[in-house]
Design an enzyme around this catalytic site. Structure first.
Site, PDB file in Angstrom:
ATOM      1  N   ARG A  55       0.835  -1.210   0.000  1.00 12.40           N
ATOM      2  CA  ARG A  55       0.000   0.000   0.000  1.00 12.40           C
ATOM      3  C   ARG A  55       0.869   1.260   0.000  1.00 12.40           C
ATOM      4  NH1 ARG A  55      -2.398   1.646   4.402  1.00 12.40           N
ATOM      5  NH2 ARG A  55      -2.501  -0.435   5.285  1.00 12.40           N
ATOM      6  N   TYR A 108     -15.759  14.137 -17.136  1.00 12.53           N
ATOM      7  CA  TYR A 108     -15.964  12.696 -17.087  1.00 12.53           C
ATOM      8  C   TYR A 108     -17.092  12.438 -16.085  1.00 12.53           C
ATOM      9  CZ  TYR A 108     -15.069   7.768 -16.434  1.00 12.53           C
ATOM     10  OH  TYR A 108     -15.204   6.408 -16.375  1.00 12.53           O
ATOM     11  N   LYS A 205      -6.583   4.542 -20.016  1.00 10.00           N
ATOM     12  CA  LYS A 205      -6.862   4.933 -21.391  1.00 10.00           C
ATOM     13  C   LYS A 205      -5.564   4.981 -22.218  1.00 10.00           C
ATOM     14  CE  LYS A 205     -10.868   5.260 -19.449  1.00 10.00           C
ATOM     15  NZ  LYS A 205     -11.410   6.497 -18.925  1.00 10.00           N
TER      16      LYS A 205
HETATM   17  C1  LIG Z   1     -11.965   6.953 -17.770  1.00  8.38           C
HETATM   18  C2  LIG Z   1     -11.783   8.333 -17.317  1.00  8.38           C
HETATM   19  C3  LIG Z   1     -11.673   8.644 -15.956  1.00  8.38           C
HETATM   20  C4  LIG Z   1     -11.789   7.587 -14.869  1.00  8.38           C
HETATM   21  O1  LIG Z   1     -10.773   6.657 -14.942  1.00  8.38           O
HETATM   22  P1  LIG Z   1     -10.918   5.136 -14.399  1.00  8.38           P
HETATM   23  O2  LIG Z   1      -9.591   4.555 -14.714  1.00  8.38           O
HETATM   24  O3  LIG Z   1     -12.057   4.508 -15.126  1.00  8.38           O
HETATM   25  O4  LIG Z   1     -11.202   5.248 -12.935  1.00  8.38           O
HETATM   26  C5  LIG Z   1     -11.462   9.951 -15.614  1.00  8.38           C
HETATM   27  N1  LIG Z   1     -11.399  10.935 -16.539  1.00  8.38           N
HETATM   28  C6  LIG Z   1     -11.517  10.689 -17.844  1.00  8.38           C
HETATM   29  C7  LIG Z   1     -11.446  11.809 -18.816  1.00  8.38           C
HETATM   30  C8  LIG Z   1     -11.719   9.384 -18.288  1.00  8.38           C
HETATM   31  O5  LIG Z   1     -11.858   9.137 -19.597  1.00  8.38           O
END
Ligand SMILES: *Cc1c(COP(=O)(O)O)cnc(C)c1O
Length: 395
Positions: A55, A108, A205
């Protein structure tokens, strides 16, 4: 100073203390005690210490964080289990009850829900403004404003926030500025170079890039990252050793992937813009984008994210045609998420129908005919051909 492409491959290599060219996966929750009691006490308290308890940190997490900090041109970075872990930990490192946050209408969706359902419940006040209106941010400042939280290009409608303006506004009023840089990726946009204090990412992403992991990152000064680390220690969303290792592997090709994606997206956007069944093509790289000049001034490339509005006689037909495209496209999977090597398509009005009110959706431009595309690295001819055949079926 090494160039970006080199940093992607080599930054933070010293965290790999073995002789293997590729860093091993440190699949362990705990580490041997240090040589002596002083060292152990240090390991137990030093921020992000990589060899104490998972952690607290992990060698691969440290290596990945070093790469991301280098990309974002910040002093330090912290990686966490998801983008939302990064966003919530970073915001909670800034605000407490009685504070005020300025945010955009369009974010988001989970970030919006975090502000609405979580922060407000804990006594934090939020003002949402139109991100394309610099004065709106300025006018929203209150004596208790502690954070300006932005996202550019924003989800899903690809509006642009003026980074240099927000960076300066924060400095003038002693307010921390934070940006979600997920859509752009640091290949296309480096907010710190415009004076933004903190950068957050869903590394799920573009950074990971292969739709096979979830991760998040926070980038900022060493002092700020230590604060976030202390929060994350209690919230407990540490990035698993295997996901961290996959992220490190994905990052090595980030520049190559993003360049190809930028190129594909521009070509597809140019083709879609001319199609008779497309009412509107929203791509930051097209001169028809209302903020194209601002985007050019702060972005080096225009990402793989684009939106189209399908044309119909009325709202119902637009909805039906949007659904028809989803059904008939073969290469574009109808799936959420973005930033991977494969192209995806999603219908925001159905995706967020449950979590956002009609008014909220309207304010962030989510119409019934709107489709959001995440362009991958497939051959552009195949992507265009796929749209051609799908359009032919919904006429
Ligand atoms: C997907 C996304 C998030 C959240 O990310 P996770 O990895 O799903 O928790 C935040 N901001 C944007 C712009 C995103 O596309």
């Amino acid at each position: 100073m090494s160039k970006l492409e080199t940093s992607l491959v080599h930054e933070g290599e010293h965290f790999n203390t073995t002789n293997s060219v590729v860093s091993p996966i440190y699949q362990t929750s705990t580490y041997f005690a240090a040589e002596n009691i002083e060292e152990f006490a240090h390991a137990a308290s030093a921020p992000k210490y990589p060899e104490f308890y998972h952690r607290h940190g992990n060698p691969t997490n440290s290596q990945v964080a070093a790469v991301i900090a280098k990309l974002e041109q910040t002093e330090d970075a912290l990686v966490l289990a998801t983008g939302m872990a990064a966003i919530s930990s970073a915001i909670l490192a800034v605000v407490q009850s009685g504070d005020h946050v300025i945010a955009q209408y369009a974010h988001y969706s989970a970030s919006l829900v975090f502000m609405r359902d979580f922060l407000q419940q804990y006594g934090v006040e939020i003002t949402h403004v139109n991100q394309t209106d610099n004065e709106a941010f300025k006018n929203a400042i209150q004596p208790n404003t502690k954070l300006i939280y932005i996202e550019t290009p924003s989800n899903p409608n690809l509006d642009i926030t003026d980074l240099a303006f927000i960076g300066q506004l924060g400095k003038d009023h002693d307010i921390i500025t934070m940006v979600d840089n997920t859509f752009a990726s640091p290949i296309n946009q480096v907010p710190a170079s415009f004076g933004i204090d903190v950068v957050v990412h869903s590394a799920t992403k573009y950074l990971g890039g292969h739709s096979d992991l979830t991760a998040g990152a926070v980038c900022g000064t060493k002092e700020f990252i230590e604060k976030v680390w202390r929060r994350s220690l209690l919230l407990g969303a540490s990035l698993s050793p295997f996901d961290s290792w996959l992220l490190l592997r994905g990052l090595k090709t980030l520049a190559l992937r993003v360049r190809q994606i930028n190129e594909n997206a521009l070509a597809l956007a140019q083709w879609l813009e001319k199609h008779p069944l497309v009412k509107k093509t929203n791509y930051v790289g097209l001169p028809s984008h209302p903020q194209h000049d601002l985007a050019k001034s702060q972005m080096k490339g225009f990402t793989g994210m684009l939106c189209i509005e399908v044309k119909g006689q009325d709202d119902t037909e637009e909805f039906q045609r949007a659904q028809g495209l989803l059904k008939h496209l073969d290469l574009f999977a109808n799936a959420v998420s973005l930033g991977g090597v494969e192209s995806l398509i999603a219908h925001p009005a159905s995706m967020w129908g449950a979590s956002q009110s009609e008014e909220q959706r309207k304010k962030s431009g989510i119409t019934n005919g709107l489709l959001r595309l995440s362009i991958g690295i497939e051959h552009i001819d195949d992507l265009i051909a796929d749209f051609e055949q799908a359009f032919a079926k919904i006429q």
